[in-house]
Design a protein around this motif. Structure first.
Motif, PDB file in Angstrom:
ATOM      1  N   PRO A   4      10.323 -48.216  30.883  1.00 18.38           N
ATOM      2  CA  PRO A   4      10.125 -46.763  30.969  1.00 18.38           C
ATOM      3  C   PRO A   4      11.439 -46.019  30.781  1.00 18.38           C
ATOM      4  O   PRO A   4      12.482 -46.410  31.317  1.00 18.38           O
ATOM      5  N   VAL A   5      11.383 -44.941  30.004  1.00 20.92           N
ATOM      6  CA  VAL A   5      12.615 -44.301  29.577  1.00 20.92           C
ATOM      7  C   VAL A   5      13.252 -43.421  30.644  1.00 20.92           C
ATOM      8  O   VAL A   5      14.481 -43.278  30.676  1.00 20.92           O
ATOM      9  N   VAL A   6      12.474 -42.807  31.530  1.00 19.03           N
ATOM     10  CA  VAL A   6      13.040 -41.844  32.467  1.00 19.03           C
ATOM     11  C   VAL A   6      14.115 -42.449  33.367  1.00 19.03           C
ATOM     12  O   VAL A   6      15.186 -41.846  33.541  1.00 19.03           O
ATOM     13  N   PRO A   7      13.916 -43.647  33.958  1.00 16.27           N
ATOM     14  CA  PRO A   7      15.012 -44.222  34.749  1.00 16.27           C
ATOM     15  C   PRO A   7      16.271 -44.462  33.927  1.00 16.27           C
ATOM     16  O   PRO A   7      17.396 -44.332  34.448  1.00 16.27           O
ATOM     17  N   LEU A   8      16.107 -44.779  32.652  1.00 16.29           N
ATOM     18  CA  LEU A   8      17.272 -44.981  31.791  1.00 16.29           C
ATOM     19  C   LEU A   8      18.004 -43.656  31.555  1.00 16.29           C
ATOM     20  O   LEU A   8      19.240 -43.605  31.592  1.00 16.29           O
ATOM     21  N   LEU A   9      17.254 -42.600  31.316  1.00 17.76           N
ATOM     22  CA  LEU A   9      17.866 -41.276  31.135  1.00 17.76           C
ATOM     23  C   LEU A   9      18.597 -40.837  32.398  1.00 17.76           C
ATOM     24  O   LEU A   9      19.699 -40.264  32.328  1.00 17.76           O
ATOM     25  N   ALA A  12      21.865 -42.766  32.748  1.00 18.53           N
ATOM     26  CA  ALA A  12      22.863 -42.293  31.789  1.00 18.53           C
ATOM     27  C   ALA A  12      23.440 -40.948  32.215  1.00 18.53           C
ATOM     28  O   ALA A  12      24.656 -40.709  32.106  1.00 18.53           O
ATOM     29  N   LEU A  13      22.595 -40.059  32.715  1.00 18.57           N
ATOM     30  CA  LEU A  13      23.071 -38.747  33.158  1.00 18.57           C
ATOM     31  C   LEU A  13      24.002 -38.891  34.359  1.00 18.57           C
ATOM     32  O   LEU A  13      25.052 -38.234  34.433  1.00 18.57           O
ATOM     33  N   LEU A  33      23.978 -37.253  25.707  1.00 15.89           N
ATOM     34  CA  LEU A  33      23.417 -37.496  27.034  1.00 15.89           C
ATOM     35  C   LEU A  33      22.846 -38.906  27.169  1.00 15.89           C
ATOM     36  O   LEU A  33      22.793 -39.448  28.275  1.00 15.89           O
ATOM     37  N   PHE A  34      22.397 -39.473  26.068  1.00 20.35           N
ATOM     38  CA  PHE A  34      21.807 -40.808  26.121  1.00 20.35           C
ATOM     39  C   PHE A  34      22.104 -41.533  24.816  1.00 20.35           C
ATOM     40  O   PHE A  34      21.803 -41.030  23.729  1.00 20.35           O
ATOM     41  N   HIS A  35      22.711 -42.706  24.961  1.00 23.27           N
ATOM     42  CA  HIS A  35      23.109 -43.535  23.817  1.00 23.27           C
ATOM     43  C   HIS A  35      22.314 -44.832  23.915  1.00 23.27           C
ATOM     44  O   HIS A  35      22.764 -45.834  24.469  1.00 23.27           O
ATOM     45  N   GLY A  36      21.083 -44.765  23.396  1.00 23.19           N
ATOM     46  CA  GLY A  36      20.115 -45.811  23.682  1.00 23.19           C
ATOM     47  C   GLY A  36      20.517 -47.211  23.282  1.00 23.19           C
ATOM     48  O   GLY A  36      20.106 -48.181  23.934  1.00 23.19           O
ATOM     49  N   THR A  37      21.312 -47.368  22.242  1.00 20.38           N
ATOM     50  CA  THR A  37      21.718 -48.692  21.794  1.00 20.38           C
ATOM     51  C   THR A  37      22.392 -49.476  22.911  1.00 20.38           C
ATOM     52  O   THR A  37      22.228 -50.690  23.027  1.00 20.38           O
ATOM     53  N   VAL A  38      23.137 -48.786  23.747  1.00 25.15           N
ATOM     54  CA  VAL A  38      23.859 -49.435  24.845  1.00 25.15           C
ATOM     55  C   VAL A  38      23.157 -49.209  26.178  1.00 25.15           C
ATOM     56  O   VAL A  38      23.292 -50.023  27.100  1.00 25.15           O
ATOM     57  N   GLU A  39      22.375 -48.143  26.290  1.00 27.25           N
ATOM     58  CA  GLU A  39      21.838 -47.742  27.587  1.00 27.25           C
ATOM     59  C   GLU A  39      20.356 -48.066  27.776  1.00 27.25           C
ATOM     60  O   GLU A  39      19.706 -47.488  28.628  1.00 27.25           O
ATOM     61  N   GLY A  40      19.848 -49.004  26.983  1.00 26.68           N
ATOM     62  CA  GLY A  40      18.548 -49.582  27.300  1.00 26.68           C
ATOM     63  C   GLY A  40      17.379 -49.228  26.422  1.00 26.68           C
ATOM     64  O   GLY A  40      16.294 -49.777  26.591  1.00 26.68           O
ATOM     65  N   ALA A  41      17.548 -48.333  25.450  1.00 29.12           N
ATOM     66  CA  ALA A  41      16.452 -47.973  24.547  1.00 29.12           C
ATOM     67  C   ALA A  41      17.005 -47.874  23.131  1.00 29.12           C
ATOM     68  O   ALA A  41      17.295 -46.779  22.640  1.00 29.12           O
TER      69      ALA A  41
END
Length: 338
Positions: A4-9, A12-13, A33-41
């Motif tokens: 789920p994306v919200v915990p990742l966002l 990151a914040l 605010l969110f760099h998905g390649t490194v932060e889980g998405a």
């Protein structure tokens, strides 16, 4: 997306809390605010540009529930931002999702963001595909602003001229921006007009090879191997204290080929010859598969072969909103003093 994306966002914040506070204090409201390649998405990015929240997906589309979750999270944590979603998951990375009329109007609205007090124009959508300001280049623009006072700058493959406008705002005595796209230079001119610049930057619509060869004193013939070259502006030989080189991954024109994977020296050498003795060339390579040590070795050997050996070298690392899992970010920026 899974997980789920919200915990990742949220993670990151939280990780950016100190950075965002520092950026806001210096007059910067544009950051990732969110760099998905490194932060889980992988493939998902979220960027703030002033009051614009730009969400982009490059590997797979966001479903309606996922997009609603992203929008709901930022409405709760950063209220007042207008969200624009660009689905770029197709093979060519072109924006593929249609927007409702109200969303399209918001996406096409001209907005202004700020970086170190400098104003830049942005739109969620425009005739091109990429944002008008590349946020991972903030560290390079910051360094240019430190180097620029009293110096001349040549900004090659200038796109919307962010580096040139930043240099002019920091006290450069002369700035030349070169790009082949009139539409990009038009944004650059608007960026310049949005700021109370102490100088008037120059904007040159030209193939970069034709411009570099003339500025370096090599000359650009009108006929090459029996073929008449496309029209290009006539330029006098001139050397610059700073040369900023940020070419695309690949581009081909009658004047030359840009190939950052196989032949960076073909574009680096003429740029190097535009630098004044004791000046600096800031080189960018955004191709992830190119490792920075072999690339640097290539630059050093090319400079030595051209009779302009590098006297000092420094890596300019992306700032903390672009984390890297292995310390080797895709964007490589090298400052070379010659």
């Amino acid at each position: 997306m899974s997980p789920p994306v919200v915990p990742l966002l949220a993670a990151a914040l939280a990780a950016r809390a100190d950075l965002i506070a520092r950026l806001l204090a210096e007059g910067t409201d544009a950051y990732r605010l969110f760099h998905g390649t490194v932060e889980g998405a992988p493939g998902l990015t979220v960027d703030r540009y002033g009051d614009l929240l730009l969400v982009q997906s490059f590997h797979q589309s966001l479903g309606p529930d996922e997009l609603a979750a992203v929008e709901g999270f930022y409405q709760a944590t950063m209220p007042g931002l207008a969200l624009v979603y660009n689905d770029r998951s197709a093979a060519n990375s072109r924006i593929g999702n249609a927007l409702a009329p109200e969303q399209a109007a918001a996406a096409g609205q001209m907005r202004v963001c700020h970086e170190m007090g400098v104003r830049f124009c942005v739109q969620g959508r425009h005739e091109g595909q990429d944002p008008w300001l590349f946020l991972d280049l903030r560290a390079a623009r910051r360094r240019v602003m430190r180097e620029a006072p009293g110096k001349s700058l040549l900004n090659l493959f200038a796109y919307t001229c962010g580096v040139g406008v930043a240099a002019a705002s920091a006290g450069a005595r002369f700035v030349v921006n070169v790009d082949f796209a009139e539409s990009s230079l038009a944004v650059g001119k608007t960026n310049a007009q949005r700021n109370a610049l102490p100088i008037r930057p120059r904007f040159i619509k030209s193939d970069a090879f034709a411009a570099m060869r003339q500025l370096a004193g090599l000359g650009q013939p009108q006929m090459v191997r029996g073929r008449r070259m496309p029209a290009f502006p006539r330029l006098e030989q001139q050397r610059f204290d700073l040369v900023f080189l940020d070419p695309p991954r690949y581009a081909k024109s009658p004047f030359g080929v840009v190939d950052l994977v196989n032949d960076y020296p073909s574009v680096f050498k003429p740029a190097l010859l535009c630098a004044a003795e004791g000046g600096a060339v800031i080189c960018c390579n955004n191709v992830a598969q190119v490792e920075r040590e072999p690339w640097l070795d290539q630059l050093l050997r090319s400079a030595a072969k051209a009779g302009r050996p590098v006297r000092e070298m420094e890596w300019i690392e992306p700032e903390a909103d672009f984390p890297s899992a292995d310390g080797r970010p895709p964007l490589k920026v090298a400052l070379l003093r010659v």
